[in-house]
Write an enzyme that holds these catalytic residues in place. Structure first.
Site, PDB file in Angstrom:
ATOM      1  N   PRO A  64       0.799  -1.232   0.000  1.00 51.31           N
ATOM      2  CA  PRO A  64       0.000   0.000   0.000  1.00 51.31           C
ATOM      3  C   PRO A  64       0.831   1.281   0.000  1.00 51.31           C
ATOM      4  CG  PRO A  64      -0.768  -1.540   1.691  1.00 51.31           C
ATOM      5  CD  PRO A  64       0.553  -2.057   1.200  1.00 51.31           C
ATOM      6  N   GLU A  65       0.125   2.373  -0.191  1.00 51.64           N
ATOM      7  CA  GLU A  65       0.698   3.708  -0.058  1.00 51.64           C
ATOM      8  C   GLU A  65       1.317   3.872   1.329  1.00 51.64           C
ATOM      9  OE1 GLU A  65      -0.742   8.410  -0.398  1.00 51.64           O
ATOM     10  OE2 GLU A  65      -2.236   6.802  -0.356  1.00 51.64           O
ATOM     11  N   ALA A  66       2.543   4.408   1.364  1.00 50.48           N
ATOM     12  CA  ALA A  66       3.191   4.799   2.619  1.00 50.48           C
ATOM     13  C   ALA A  66       3.307   3.645   3.606  1.00 50.48           C
ATOM     14  CB  ALA A  66       2.453   5.975   3.264  1.00 50.48           C
ATOM     15  N   LYS A 152       4.748  10.923  -5.655  1.00 54.05           N
ATOM     16  CA  LYS A 152       3.378  11.416  -5.831  1.00 54.05           C
ATOM     17  C   LYS A 152       3.412  12.855  -6.330  1.00 54.05           C
ATOM     18  CE  LYS A 152      -0.978  11.162  -3.233  1.00 54.05           C
ATOM     19  NZ  LYS A 152      -1.547  10.802  -1.905  1.00 54.05           N
TER      20      LYS A 152
END
Length: 345
Positions: A64-66, A152
């Site tokens: 996942p993100e981060a 991003k």
């Protein structure tokens, strides 16, 4: 109910209906939480999850993100217009300390993990570049080599007070033996021109690490699969309140009083979608999980026959896109190529 890695396998569901006569890739999206403010423990957890996915034959694993560094859900870092509080600044200091340098020892470890288990790895991290942080995706091949990164482009809402903005130099699509792989993070997936740039690079396996667990996110993922004629792999964390530090060290602004340790603060929704818009695995809202499917790469040609947004369905004489893909650096030293020898810079 979700299981911790130590409690048993997280393998949630597998689609094995691919045509055996076509090239197939087994891919897994990881739905699990960061161990917040503890990057070494998070890396250990990442290795356990990746090892489990590899054990099921996965060739590509998307986090996942981060995931490394953490998504600071609920924090406002003490910011209001015209003011920053000492407590908020201390929160940023701790968050900055949890981020990783790229390149750096954590990147080397992730590369080693990818090589050890012979998988392609797409990992969401918080990148530390001096004292600016970026929400970044790192790419590794199955030989343990770091391929590159995507920063991003546009942080969303309050994310903009803690993360810098990426530029056009980090929108890669990597050509690999298992397909052309790239990524866009969370709501930048809603940016039509960014998607078009990635389609123009021939993306086939479109990774979408996210922090958005709303039902409407599924519509965006399906649209991208159909629009791009590509597989879409969206990985989100599944988090309960207890996965974050307790108050008063960490406070979910505006909602803390309504939460208990078991409250779900991010419900996941990780999913894998084919170029025809068919959901191959997920979405999962039940807990931590490995969501896995076999990707029949032959489906891409079928989808492109119907619609190729940067090919036979484009009208460049009417509509076109220019991508400024050079690094946007704030300071350029004209003598950089003529540096004197010695310790002075």
């Amino acid at each position: 109910m979700g299981l911790e890695p130590s409690e048993g396998p997280l393998f949630a569901e597998v689609d094995m209906g691919a045509d055996s006569s076509a090239a197939t890739v087994r891919a897994t999206v990881v739905q699990a939480s960061t161990i917040f403010y503890d990057t070494p423990a998070t890396l250990d957890k990442a290795e356990r999850l990746l090892a489990e996915a590899a054990g099921y034959g996965s060739q590509l694993v998307v986090f996942p993100e981060a995931f490394v560094g953490g998504y600071p859900r609920g924090l406002n870092f003490g910011v209001s217009i015209g003011n920053r509080t000492p407590k908020g600044k201390e929160e940023f200091r701790k968050y900055h300390a949890s981020a990783i340098d790229v390149p750096g020892p954590e990147v080397e470890r992730l590369a080693g993990i990818a090589g050890k288990y012979k998988v392609y790895l797409v990992m969401g991290v918080i990148e530390r570049d001096g004292y600016t942080l970026y929400c970044t995706v790192l790419f590794f091949d199955s030989q343990g080599r770091y391929l590159g990164k995507h920063r991003k482009l546009m942080p969303t809402a309050l994310e903009r007070i803690i993360w810098g903005f990426g530029d056009g130099s980090t929108i890669p699509v990597f050509e690999t033996p298992i397909g052309k792989i790239g990524a866009a993070i969370c709501w930048e997936n809603k940016m039509p021109l960014l998607r078009t740039a990635m389609y123009a690079k021939g993306i086939e396996i479109y990774c979408a690490p996210t922090a958005d667990s709303r039902d409407v996110w599924q519509a965006s993922m399906t649209h991208i699969a159909l629009e791009g004629g590509c597989f879409v792999l969206s990985a989100n964390q599944f988090c309960r309140r207890k996965d974050y530090p307790p108050p008063p060290d960490y406070v979910f602004t505006g909602t803390e009083e309504d939460l208990n340790p078991e409250s779900v603060v991010c419900a996941g929704g990780s999913v894998i979608i084919s170029p025809s818009g068919t959901v191959l695995a997920g979405p999962n809202y039940d807990g931590e999980a490995l969501i896995t499917a076999d990707l029949d790469l032959g489906e891409i040609a079928l989808a492109k026959f119907d619609f190729d947004v940067v090919g036979h369905y484009s009208r460049p004489e009417v509509l076109s896109l220019i991508v400024r893909d050079h690094p946007a650096t704030p300071v350029t030293f004209t003598s950089a190529s003529l540096k004197p020898e010695g310790p002075n810079k």
